[in-house]
Design an enzyme around this catalytic site. Structure first.
Site: not given
Length: 192
Positions: A22, A61
């Protein structure tokens, strides 16, 4: 034999070890920089500023890391959201439409990891740069910079400088070591 080579190369890519992180992955001055940190710390805002400075977005992301050999890890985003970013308060933006197609890359080797941490009183910050830290991705040590985030700091500029410092180190020029050597020589001269 050409067919065999193509099949082997394809299998090596498809069966390579992989992991998902992430973060935000950008290319800055030719260096692939994976930016990590807690949710909401400013990773995407930093990437947006870097893109505005002319650098490229690889993934936002979710960054898919693939070990291509014993020395390098390749990073890429999912093709579904390639070229798109989430900006809190604004929403989803199309980087290619806003900044031009040159600001989007399909994949890049991960050369540096930058971790943003929330600044707190007493947090230990590297002030000399004499020690190189590493971040392990699939068994490959990647140079790692830990940067405390606090109001007023230009995080994009700090990431750009980290990219330039690492590029110079790869060429054999280490500013921190050079300064340290000069300081030691000066102290030795003062003692005589």
């Amino acid at each position: 034999s050409d067919f065999q080579s193509a099949v082997i190369a394809s299998l090596n890519i498809h069966l390579a070890p992989r992991i998902r992180r992430h973060g935000v992955f950008v290319e800055v001055y030719g260096e692939g920089i994976l930016i990590l940190g807690d949710s909401g710390i400013g990773k995407s805002e930093c990437a947006l500023a870097l893109i505005d400075h002319g650098h490229s977005l690889v993934a936002d992301d979710h960054v898919y890391c693939v070990k291509v050999n014993d020395q390098s890890v390749l990073g890429r985003g999912h093709e579904l959201n390639r070229g798109y970013m989430e900006c809190r308060g604004i929403g989803i933006i199309n980087v290619a439409e806003l900044f031009g197609i040159r600001c989007v890359r399909k994949e890049k080797s991960i050369d540096i990891v930058v971790t943003f941490v929330e600044w707190q009183p007493g947090v230990v910050e590297d002030r000399t740069g004499l020690e190189t830290n590493y971040f392990d991705i699939l068994g490959i040590p990647i140079p790692h910079f830990i940067i405390p985030v606090r109001p007023g700091r230009d995080m994009a500029r700090l990431v750009e400088v980290a990219a330039m410092v690492q590029a110079l180190r790869q060429m054999g020029h280490d500013g921190a070591k050079t300064f340290n050597d000069r300081l030691i020589a000066h102290m030795a001269k003062e003692q005589k």
